[in-house]
Each structure stands twice: as structure tokens, then as C-alpha cells.
Write a protein that holds these residues in place. Sequence first.
Motif, PDB file in Angstrom:
ATOM      1  N   LYS A 114      47.181  43.567  31.898  1.00  8.87           N
ATOM      2  CA  LYS A 114      46.369  42.594  31.151  1.00  8.87           C
ATOM      3  C   LYS A 114      47.066  41.232  31.084  1.00  8.87           C
ATOM      4  CE  LYS A 114      44.196  44.093  27.480  1.00  8.87           C
ATOM      5  NZ  LYS A 114      43.937  44.746  26.173  1.00  8.87           N
ATOM      6  N   THR A 115      48.397  41.260  30.957  1.00  7.12           N
ATOM      7  CA  THR A 115      49.133  39.989  30.945  1.00  7.12           C
ATOM      8  C   THR A 115      49.013  39.283  32.283  1.00  7.12           C
ATOM      9  OG1 THR A 115      50.716  40.907  29.360  1.00  7.12           O
ATOM     10  CG2 THR A 115      51.385  38.940  30.557  1.00  7.12           C
ATOM     11  N   ASP A 150      39.775  49.643  28.692  1.00 10.10           N
ATOM     12  CA  ASP A 150      40.593  48.591  29.305  1.00 10.10           C
ATOM     13  C   ASP A 150      41.223  49.070  30.603  1.00 10.10           C
ATOM     14  OD1 ASP A 150      39.971  46.890  27.250  1.00 10.10           O
ATOM     15  OD2 ASP A 150      41.845  47.191  26.145  1.00 10.10           O
ATOM     16  N   ARG A 206      35.696  40.122  33.958  1.00 12.02           N
ATOM     17  CA  ARG A 206      36.950  39.663  33.353  1.00 12.02           C
ATOM     18  C   ARG A 206      38.159  39.950  34.229  1.00 12.02           C
ATOM     19  NH1 ARG A 206      38.318  41.322  27.603  1.00 12.02           N
ATOM     20  NH2 ARG A 206      37.961  43.456  28.353  1.00 12.02           N
ATOM     21  N   VAL A 207      37.950  40.389  35.458  1.00 13.91           N
ATOM     22  CA  VAL A 207      39.062  40.704  36.354  1.00 13.91           C
ATOM     23  C   VAL A 207      39.335  39.504  37.253  1.00 13.91           C
ATOM     24  CG1 VAL A 207      39.895  42.238  38.164  1.00 13.91           C
ATOM     25  CG2 VAL A 207      38.488  43.151  36.307  1.00 13.91           C
ATOM     26  N   ASN A 249      46.588  39.620  34.458  1.00 16.53           N
ATOM     27  CA  ASN A 249      45.208  39.156  34.600  1.00 16.53           C
ATOM     28  C   ASN A 249      44.976  37.867  33.833  1.00 16.53           C
ATOM     29  OD1 ASN A 249      42.388  40.084  35.575  1.00 16.53           O
ATOM     30  ND2 ASN A 249      42.045  39.551  33.440  1.00 16.53           N
ATOM     31  N   LYS A 250      45.520  37.783  32.619  1.00 22.03           N
ATOM     32  CA  LYS A 250      45.363  36.560  31.820  1.00 22.03           C
ATOM     33  C   LYS A 250      46.141  35.399  32.437  1.00 22.03           C
ATOM     34  CE  LYS A 250      43.449  35.996  28.618  1.00 22.03           C
ATOM     35  NZ  LYS A 250      42.105  35.400  28.383  1.00 22.03           N
ATOM     36  N   GLU A 262      38.556  49.108  33.256  1.00 15.96           N
ATOM     37  CA  GLU A 262      38.050  47.771  33.572  1.00 15.96           C
ATOM     38  C   GLU A 262      39.009  46.979  34.454  1.00 15.96           C
ATOM     39  OE1 GLU A 262      36.465  43.711  31.321  1.00 15.96           O
ATOM     40  OE2 GLU A 262      37.356  45.343  30.159  1.00 15.96           O
ATOM     41  N   PHE A 263      40.298  47.049  34.168  1.00 16.73           N
ATOM     42  CA  PHE A 263      41.249  46.198  34.871  1.00 16.73           C
ATOM     43  C   PHE A 263      41.913  46.879  36.076  1.00 16.73           C
ATOM     44  CE2 PHE A 263      41.234  44.313  30.574  1.00 16.73           C
ATOM     45  CZ  PHE A 263      40.880  43.026  30.913  1.00 16.73           C
ATOM     46  N   LEU A 271      49.286  49.230  31.374  1.00 11.57           N
ATOM     47  CA  LEU A 271      48.158  48.407  30.935  1.00 11.57           C
ATOM     48  C   LEU A 271      48.577  47.082  30.296  1.00 11.57           C
ATOM     49  CD1 LEU A 271      45.110  48.275  30.792  1.00 11.57           C
ATOM     50  CD2 LEU A 271      45.194  49.500  28.615  1.00 11.57           C
ATOM     51  N   PRO A 272      49.595  47.025  29.429  1.00 10.68           N
ATOM     52  CA  PRO A 272      49.988  45.710  28.874  1.00 10.68           C
ATOM     53  C   PRO A 272      50.376  44.703  29.962  1.00 10.68           C
ATOM     54  CG  PRO A 272      50.981  47.483  27.622  1.00 10.68           C
ATOM     55  CD  PRO A 272      50.370  48.121  28.832  1.00 10.68           C
ATOM     56  N   GLU A 310      44.108  34.138  35.268  1.00 13.56           N
ATOM     57  CA  GLU A 310      42.928  33.437  34.738  1.00 13.56           C
ATOM     58  C   GLU A 310      43.288  32.016  34.301  1.00 13.56           C
ATOM     59  OE1 GLU A 310      39.716  33.793  31.037  1.00 13.56           O
ATOM     60  OE2 GLU A 310      41.252  35.328  31.327  1.00 13.56           O
TER      61      GLU A 310
END
Length: 531
Positions: A286-287, A43, A67-68, A289-290, A46-47, A282-283, A293
Amino acid sequence: MARRRYKTADADPQAGKSALEAHKKRHEKAWSDRDLWQKFYDDAYEFAIPYRRPSSRIGKAAETIERVFDGTAIESSFRAAGQLHADLFPPDFFKLGAGAISKISLSQDQLDKLNAELEAITTIVSAFFQTGEFDLASSEMCIDLLVGTGSLFPVEGDARTPVRFVCIPFDELAIEVDAYGKVVAIFWKSRLSRRAIKAAFKDGKFPAKFEDHLREKPDEEIEILQDFILDQDTGHWTFCVWLCDSESFVKEDEYKTQPLAVPRYHRVPGEPYGRGPILLALPTIKTLNKAVELTLKAAAIQMLGIWGYRPGAFNPDTVRLGPGEMWPMQSTGGVLGPDVSRLDASAGKVDLGNIITQELRLQVQSMLGDDKLPADGATPRSATEIMERMKRIQKNYMGAWARIVNEVIPVIVMRVMEILARRQIKGVPSIDIDALLVKIDVMSPITQAIKASAHQRIIEFIELVIAIKGQPMAAELIVKVDDALRKIGEDQLPRSLLTTKDEQKALEQKMQEAAIAVAAAQAQAGNKKAA
């Protein structure tokens, strides 16, 4: 240097158990422990740094950004890596000097002579770091280090290029540590063509099957394993190369120094690998990025809409929520409505996307140390706020600074010196660096800032004495001002720029003679005027 075969505690020659068979168990244990954390590393890469992964892990020309949706972490990661590289490896980032025991046991003349010799060695060794290959490899190491663990590998080259530098991708490394967290084994797993393997280890003992396949399929890539094991009795490292179908090591060699640096950022007790800013952030990454999205999907729905048509039966289990989707409905409006009608998906919408993403971006940038100034046209931040943000990042940075410095610079400097000594480069003798007889001084900006804070105490005390006594010369009665200034200069400047004590005495004598001559000339001029 005499070469010694690698022995393991599990090897039993009487039972026919080879050192390689025993070593494979150690190798597999290290990789099985590392695989426990692979999901987090996947992860993080990836991000934050999607194009850093080797093809041996994800395949050649693999798509890594599907997914980025937000590039804040990617941009901030490269900015932070650039800053880390600038702080670690400025020009002349190290120098050799006399250690504590040498300073105590040697006379001043002997100490000056030793320091002059070490400065000459430093000049020669530093020249091999002033290459584009070192800058590239060290920059890649800093990128991996932001995830948690990096690597920098000085490799013995040829007569034209005695030292080469390689950054091994973190995906290809597993390590083993002792009870104190020190790296004692490094396991490197990669894929190369048979032709490249044969060229790299021309004198290796390859299996017969490898030789047969080399003639038939020389460009086929296979897995090669290169491991470095510390002998804790002698302090030397054993380098061993093997293939998956090997019955014995393809090649073995012995090194006096650690072959490659494996620096780690923050380290949790009991874990061999580091945890860097990317892993810690990382958390939030990812937040963010979502959130971006979902914002983009909402914008697409507003642009293309969702359409209802009749006749039909609406089934929430089968319809899809997406731009341009057609939903079957029994009614699209009054008196069943038109056959096809656009549904107003944005009615009553409250746009919180920009507010959320902006706050998340600031958090990601702060955690990665990307505290750049606002862009033109943005609301300017006060100077006080910017200074406080920089101080906070510097304090967080220095929490891991000692570990990073000690696990990188002494390792690569000693390794390069061993390579140059083995190749008999003129001016680089084989010497032991143990911080007692000979030490390595790190000249990076943050290390210099730490030293400067210690020097500040000396300067403040001298100023205090002068303020209380009221006379500048009063400090000489309490503090050895010349020795204090010389100590500060030795920490901040190359020794060649500082005068020796003999040179200082000669200059003081000349200054006194010049002052006497000036006073005599003034007195003579006064006598003539009086006459």
C-alpha cells in the motif's frame, strides 16, 4: 454407503427444533468471525490479485483496479503462485507406500508384494490428476493461498469424467477449527441460478417456493449454502445443502474423507485462517502504491501546470491541487502581474520518488518470494548475493511448507481415491490411509530436498569411514551399504525402478559368474603364451 442424517448438539426434536435451525447458528457464527478480517482481505485482493474475486462478492464486470497505480505486487504474486504450484505439484507428486506398522509386521516378501500393489494403485490414481482442470484449479488455489487460505475441491463427476477439480474462491468460504487448529467445519456460500441448482441436485428436497420461482424465473441467481461438517466421533464428514428459505436440508450425504482441502499458510494461534505473504507484505504494498500515485500526480502537475489568474481572492480552503487547475489570485507577479500566469510548481523540487519506489519494489518482491534475476541492462548482482537471497526465501518458505503439504496432498489424494472407489473404478480398492499401514509419500521438490538432507548424513558417514579406514570396502564392516542405498532410492525414485533383493542376488550371481569366466579366460590365455 449408508447415509446418516446430520445431527447437532443444539437440535431438539421434542421442542420442534430442526437440525437446520441449529446448524444456521453455527453457520452464522463462523461467518461473523470471518467478517472481522474482511477489511484486510479486501485490501490484499485489491492491491495484489484484483481479478481473483468472485462476482458474487463484487458484482459482475466490476472495475477492480481504480486505486492500483503500481503492478509490482500483482506481477510478483503470480510469479510466487507459479513457483508454489511447481513446488507442490510436479509430475507424479505423490506415491503410496507401506507405513511404519506394515514395515515392522510384514516379511520382506510380503512387504515387496504390498509395495507393488500400492505402486499399481498410485499409477491409476495419478492418471486422474493429469488433467488441465486439476492444473487450473490447483493454480488458482496457490494464488489464494498467498493471501493466507486456499481451497481445492475434488468433485465426483460422471462416467466420462469421474473426478472434477474446483477451486472455491476464498471470499465464499468460512471455516471452523477445533482446539488444535484442525479444520472441523467448512461453510460455502455462493450464488447460482435456480436452473443450475436444480441440475446440480436433481434429487434434492426443495421448498415449494423454490419450485414455483423455478418455473417463473429459472435464470435468476439466488444464494445457495453448501456445508461440510466433521463428525469427530466417527471421523466422517457430512455434506449438507440448504437455501436461505429452507426449513430442512435440500440434500445430505456422508463422506469417509475430508471433501476439500483448505490449506493455510502461516497461522497465528487462535485464528482459524492463514496469513500469507501478501497479507504480511500488505503495508509495504500500500505504501508503494501511494508513493507511485503521488509521483504520477506530481508528474501531471509538472506537465500541465497550475495557473493563477486575477483578479480574485485566493482561498486555500476551496482551491484544488491538481494538474491544470486555475487559482484565483489578487496578484500574479510584479505590479499585479499578467491576467493569467503559470505557477512554477517544480522550482526547488528534489526527485526522491524513484529512489523510494525502487526500494519498496525490492521489499515487495522479497516478501513475496519473487527473486528473479535483474532485467537486461540493469546493474548485475553478484552470484553470492543471488544465492543468499534464494537461501533466505527457501528458509522462510519451508517454515510453512509442512502445514501446506499436510493440508493439501493427503486430503485430495484420499478424496480422489474415495470417489474412484465409490464409482467402482477397476484397480482402486477402498483402503484406509493412516500413515501406519499405508502412507502417502510426497514427491515435491522441497520435500525431496528435505529428505536429501537426511540422506546426506548417511553418505557423509560412509565417506568418513572410508577416509579413516583407507579402503572402500571397509564401510561394509560398519554400515549396511546396500540397505542404506536402497533406503535412499526408495525415497527418491519410484519403486518399479529399483531391483528387489531377489533380483539383486540374481544379478550378483551373474556378475560373479562373469568374473570367474573372465579370470579363467585370462588364465588360459596366459598358459598358452607361456607354452
